[in-house]
Design an enzyme around this catalytic site. Structure first.
Site, PDB file in Angstrom:
ATOM      1  N   GLU A 169       6.958 -21.819   7.673  1.00  0.00           N
ATOM      2  CA  GLU A 169       7.073 -21.133   8.804  1.00  0.00           C
ATOM      3  C   GLU A 169       8.181 -21.631   9.761  1.00  0.00           C
ATOM      4  O   GLU A 169       8.852 -21.094  10.611  1.00  0.00           O
ATOM      5  CB  GLU A 169       5.877 -21.053   9.928  1.00  0.00           C
ATOM      6  CG  GLU A 169       5.233 -21.779  10.586  1.00  0.00           C
ATOM      7  CD  GLU A 169       4.193 -21.640  11.417  1.00  0.00           C
ATOM      8  OE1 GLU A 169       4.572 -22.056  12.390  1.00  0.00           O
ATOM      9  OE2 GLU A 169       3.379 -20.837  11.291  1.00  0.00           O
TER      10      GLU A 169
ATOM     11  N   GLU B   6       0.740  -1.086   0.038  1.00  0.00           N
ATOM     12  CA  GLU B   6      -0.068  -0.078   0.021  1.00  0.00           C
ATOM     13  C   GLU B   6       0.812   1.457   0.008  1.00  0.00           C
ATOM     14  O   GLU B   6       0.339   2.593  -0.068  1.00  0.00           O
ATOM     15  CB  GLU B   6      -0.945  -0.008   1.242  1.00  0.00           C
ATOM     16  CG  GLU B   6      -1.818  -1.075   1.222  1.00  0.00           C
ATOM     17  CD  GLU B   6      -3.064  -0.672   0.137  1.00  0.00           C
ATOM     18  OE1 GLU B   6      -3.210   0.329  -0.317  1.00  0.00           O
ATOM     19  OE2 GLU B   6      -4.043  -1.517  -0.075  1.00  0.00           O
TER      20      GLU B   6
END
Length: 304
Positions: free
Chosen positions: A117, A86
């Site tokens: 992960e 963004e």
């Protein structure tokens, strides 16, 4: 498979207030979720001193050309990539100024690759590509605070002299201990035990919003409360840009649009052109010699 002890993690605990979700109506579930979410803002507020300290250390690094790098897996990684993505359209930030890295790569944005992960070496490999320096900041994100991928990012960042910030939704985490600064938000148990895309995800997004937005404000990307460096990539943003110019300088929409077009879509340059009755070239010179200081360049021409 080797199991680990998660009993001490608040994000894994089952709260006692909402034990019968399976028997609730849609309305009851909606109200329960909304009620449970009320704790998030307060939890973030309790960690505000640490959040402020982290941002105060990030900003001078970014002013020196340093990068802000988010690293995480699963929901945490997706939120980091979201916040980073963004920044270019909102603040006209360079694509490599705020970077989001997710375990498993871009595929993991749409398809769960949760096993990634646990791969600490994968995090190191991704960060190695960036050639980190002391000017950079790496934010390791993991709701549990124990994710090997995020912890490895902290260790590697510190080995390169970069600022390492750990963001978790548990207290006393390994992620926090391995970071230079540990931001640890305790929102209490999730409505759905262990589902950290809920309150923990909301808290994480709130903190990331603060980090990136406040950093950009301090970097001069904002004037008053306007995103004056917004990229005019669609009709909505073009209209917003015109409205900004109208509001700041108290001019009509036609005047603002003409200036915006003459400034090749730059709100900042259009403001300087109109306020000082100068050409685009002169406006660019004025911005360059004042370090883009709109407060100085618009002095006496502001509305309000």
């Amino acid at each position: 498979m080797t199991l680990v002890d998660l009993t001490q993690l608040v994000t894994e605990q089952a709260g006692t207030k909402y034990q019968n979700l399976h028997s609730m109506s849609v309305a009851e579930l909606a109200h329960a979720m909304n009620e449970n979410d009320q704790a998030v803002a307060d939890a973030v507020n309790r960690e505000m001193k640490t959040i402020v300290s982290a941002i105060e250390q990030i900003v001078p690094r970014m002013k020196m050309g340093g990068r802000l790098v988010y690293v995480g897996a699963g929901t945490s990684g997706r939120l980091g990539v979201l916040d980073a993505s963004e920044c270019p359209p909102t603040f006209n930030a360079k694509p490599d100024q705020v970077i989001g890295i997710i375990a498993g790569g871009d595929t993991a944005l749409r398809t769960s690759i949760e096993g990634a992960e646990d791969d600490a070496e994968l995090a190191i490999a991704e960060l190695t590509k960036l050639d980190l320096s002391a000017a950079d900041t790496v934010v390791g994100i993991a709701a549990s605070g124990r994710t090997p991928y995020a912890i490895a990012a902290m260790d590697y960042a510190r080995s390169r002299g970069a600022l390492a910030i750990g963001l978790a939704c548990n207290k006393g985490t390994e992620l926090g201990r391995r970071a230079d600064i540990g931001i640890e938000i305790d929102c209490g148990p999730e409505l759905l035990a262990g589902s950290t895309r809920m309150k923990s995800g909301t808290a994480t997004k709130m903190v990331l919003n603060m980090i990136s937005t406040i950093a950009m404000v301090r970097l001069g990307k904002v004037y008053k409360n306007f995103m004056v460096d917004v990229q005019n990539s669609n009709i909505k943003l073009q209209t917003r840009s015109v409205n900004m110019i109208c509001t700041i300088l108290d001019v009509d929409a036609s005047t603002a649009l003409t200036a915006l077009n003459d400034a090749k879509g730059s709100v900042r340059k259009a403001l300087v052109m109109l306020a000082n009755d100068v050409s685009l070239e002169r406006a660019e010179e004025m911005l360059a010699t004042t370090s883009n200081d709109l407060t100085y360049l618009l002095n006496g021409h502001q509305n309000g």
